[in-house]
Design an enzyme around this catalytic site. Structure first.
Site, PDB file in Angstrom:
ATOM      1  N   GLU A 162       0.812  -1.222   0.000  1.00  0.00           N
ATOM      2  CA  GLU A 162       0.000   0.000   0.000  1.00  0.00           C
ATOM      3  C   GLU A 162       0.845   1.271   0.000  1.00  0.00           C
ATOM      4  O   GLU A 162       0.770   2.080   0.941  1.00  0.00           O
ATOM      5  CB  GLU A 162      -0.939   0.007   1.208  1.00  0.00           C
ATOM      6  CG  GLU A 162      -1.911  -1.143   1.231  1.00  0.00           C
ATOM      7  CD  GLU A 162      -2.942  -1.023   2.349  1.00  0.00           C
ATOM      8  OE1 GLU A 162      -2.821  -0.130   3.196  1.00  0.00           O
ATOM      9  OE2 GLU A 162      -3.896  -1.827   2.346  1.00  0.00           O
ATOM     10  N   GLU A 373      -5.290  -8.814   1.055  1.00  0.00           N
ATOM     11  CA  GLU A 373      -5.892  -8.573   2.374  1.00  0.00           C
ATOM     12  C   GLU A 373      -7.387  -8.326   2.209  1.00  0.00           C
ATOM     13  O   GLU A 373      -7.808  -7.646   1.275  1.00  0.00           O
ATOM     14  CB  GLU A 373      -5.326  -7.309   3.060  1.00  0.00           C
ATOM     15  CG  GLU A 373      -3.963  -7.443   3.636  1.00  0.00           C
ATOM     16  CD  GLU A 373      -3.471  -6.154   4.298  1.00  0.00           C
ATOM     17  OE1 GLU A 373      -4.289  -5.417   4.892  1.00  0.00           O
ATOM     18  OE2 GLU A 373      -2.265  -5.897   4.195  1.00  0.00           O
TER      19      GLU A 373
HETATM   20  C1  BG6 Z   1      -4.278  -2.493   5.601  1.00  0.00           C
HETATM   21  C2  BG6 Z   1      -2.847  -2.641   6.078  1.00  0.00           C
HETATM   22  O1  BG6 Z   1      -4.427  -1.273   4.984  1.00  0.00           O
HETATM   23  O2  BG6 Z   1      -5.265  -2.469   6.563  1.00  0.00           O
HETATM   24  C3  BG6 Z   1      -2.704  -3.390   7.390  1.00  0.00           C
HETATM   25  O3  BG6 Z   1      -2.055  -3.225   5.081  1.00  0.00           O
HETATM   26  C4  BG6 Z   1      -3.747  -2.892   8.348  1.00  0.00           C
HETATM   27  O4  BG6 Z   1      -1.404  -3.223   7.856  1.00  0.00           O
HETATM   28  C5  BG6 Z   1      -5.113  -3.206   7.754  1.00  0.00           C
HETATM   29  O5  BG6 Z   1      -3.633  -3.385   9.640  1.00  0.00           O
HETATM   30  C6  BG6 Z   1      -6.253  -2.800   8.665  1.00  0.00           C
HETATM   31  O6  BG6 Z   1      -6.111  -1.454   9.011  1.00  0.00           O
HETATM   32  P1  BG6 Z   1      -6.157  -0.981  10.516  1.00  0.00           P
HETATM   33  O7  BG6 Z   1      -5.680   0.421  10.503  1.00  0.00           O
HETATM   34  O8  BG6 Z   1      -7.577  -1.097  10.900  1.00  0.00           O
HETATM   35  O9  BG6 Z   1      -5.267  -1.902  11.286  1.00  0.00           O
END
Ligand code: BG6
Length: 473
Positions: A162, A373
């Site tokens: 990202e 993800e």
């Molecule tokens: C993604 C990232 O954008 O979202 C992760 O690659 C991140 O590292 C995940 O943890 C969820 O976001 P957050 O801020 O809720 O932990």
């Protein structure tokens, strides 16, 4: 596993799960420094221990394998490999990742390794991080160390996780180090240097005669405009430049989006760092696959009256804030009354999975895509029997997976799906209350015991059903 089996697994990032922040020769990372005392770390949490993957990785990998998963995405901590960011290699860091990779392979999990997931060595951050052009070559030198050490066994690599969202939080929101706010010059410069660094690392990988594939991971920012928006096509053009085209065009087509420089110049945003020689780097550094992190879309409308401002919610249920931005004369994020949001103010919109995949296919053709993800952050407490009944997560992920499969049926070349995350871990500034894991981790217990949630068993069944229905013929 057949060579073309769909990959199902989970994803983590080094700072978020490893802990062992100062063990075995690891150097300081920018998040170590930020989380130890910066007042902008508003919940006071650190990744010092987290779920202690550094000491529990076999247990976690066992859990993934027993859950019928056949891949594991994780990132390497740059400062564990090169404590000063450049120069001397920390052999104990190499040993650790060798152990993780070897154990994955022993358990039938394809390692999918990201080189950089938000956490610069502090020595590099102090020199300006990706706002400094020197970091490009530092990153490529670090990538070479990793390719040489692990490239014989790792067949799936991602350069940067990202790049856009990292640049956004660090330079627009200001909640990630180095905490610049609404700094458009720095935002675009960091995105640009990350794009050049990624392309150089891809070109290096391809020149080394290794047999795997290499890509980049983007946060899917599928842009949609609300029905009342004036000049929706213009808004979409601007928003695509702001959110995703700089990453996608450079990495897939090997070229800078044509509209970028005129757009930046018209808006008095610095372009002095854009070098002609980089155009060749982009051409030479085209990726083999795209990693797509899918959480939400960008739902926008026009915005011409009022100030430019950004809003974010790292307090969860303690705050009523939604996630978004207003940029005068560009656009603002808006509400769709028909969609839900999580307690951190982020839209939950499963159809963005389908729309993002179809848009990528429409614009960039048959590029292989991994959903690197997808997941759901919630507050969770185990019931009296110790179980976490995370039906919300199951419903949410099922909706996104259904949309992924629909896109595949409609021709998208999707090769794998990774749940964020296989076990509970640190959620950047949000700390530990926002949980994403399929496996519950008790952060109050020094032994960090793990207990599978209902979603863990649901995911296992989903994977087995998919294999039975789609891959057994
Ligand atoms: C993604 C990232 O954008 O979202 C992760 O690659 C991140 O590292 C995940 O943890 C969820 O976001 P957050 O801020 O809720 O932990």
């Amino acid at each position: 596993m057949s060579a073309d089996a769909f990959l199902w697994g989970g994803a983590t990032a080094s700072y978020q799960c490893e802990g062992a922040w100062n063990e075995d020769g690891k150097g300081l990372g920018e998040w170590d420094v930020f989380s130890h005392g910066n007042p902008l770390n508003i919940n006071g949490a650190t990744g010092d221990v987290s779920c202690d993957f550094y000491h529990h990785f076999r247990e976690d990998i066992d859990m993934m394998a027993s859950g019928s998963q056949n891949t594991f995405r994780f990132s390497i901590s740059w400062s564990r490999i090169l404590p000063e960011g450049t120069g001397k290699v920390n052999e104990k860091g190499i040993d650790f990742y060798n152990s993780v990779i070897d154990y994955c392979l022993e358990k039938g999990l394809e390692p999918n390794v990201t080189l950089f997931h938000y956490d610069l060595p502090n020595a590099i951050a102090e020199k300006g991080g990706f706002a400094n052009r020197e970091t490009i070559d530092d990153f490529v030198a670090y990538a070479r160390v990793c390719f040489e050490a692990f490239g014989d066994r790792v067949k799936l690599w991602a350069t940067i996780n990202e790049p856009r969202y990292y640049a956004y939080c660090s330079n627009m929101v200001g909640n990630y180090p180095p905490n610049h706010s609404l700094d458009f010059d720095r935002y675009f410069k960091v995105c640009y240097h990350e794009a050049v660094a990624s392309a150089k690392a891809v070109a290096l990988y391809h020149s080394m005669g290794l047999t795997g594939q290499i890509g980049i991971v983007i946060d899917s920012c599928n842009v949609e405009t609300s029905p009342e928006t004036r000049e929706p096509e213009l808004i979409k053009l601007k928003a695509d430049l702001f959110y995703d085209q700089l990453v996608l065009d450079t990495s897939i087509r090997g070229e800078l989006p044509g509209a970028l420089v005129p757009f930046l110049r018209e808006n008095d945003i610095d372009t002095s760092y854009i070098k002609f020689e980089d155009m060749l780097t982009f051409q030479r550094g085209k990726i083999d696959f795209l990693g797509l992190n899918v959480y939400n879309r960008m739902y926008l409308t026009d915005y011409s009256e009022g100030e430019t401002e950004v809003f974010h919610n790292n307090r969860g249920a303690w705050s009523k804030k939604k996630e978004g931005i207003r940029i005068k004369d560009w656009f603002e994020t808006t509400d769709d009354p028909n969609t839900k949001r999580n307690l951190w103010g982020r839209e939950i919109y499963p159809k963005c999975m389908y729309n993002a995949l179809m848009e990528i296919r429409g614009r960039y053709g048959d590029i292989p895509v991994y959903i690197t993800e997808n997941g759901h952050g919630c507050y969770e407490t185990p019931g009296p029997d110790g179980r976490v009944e995370d039906d919300d997560r199951i419903d949410m992920m099922q909706g996104y997976i259904d949309n992924m499969i629909k896109a595949m049926d409609d021709g998208c070349n999707v090769k794998g799906y990774y749940a964020w995350s296989p076990m509970d871990l640190y959620s950047w500034v949000n700390g530990y209350e926002k949980r994403y894991g399929l496996v519950y981790v008790d952060f109050d217990d020094p032994a960090r015991p793990r207990t599978p949630k209902k979603s863990y068993y649901w995911y296992k069944q989903l994977i087995e059903d998919y294999r039975h229905d789609r891959e057994s013929q």
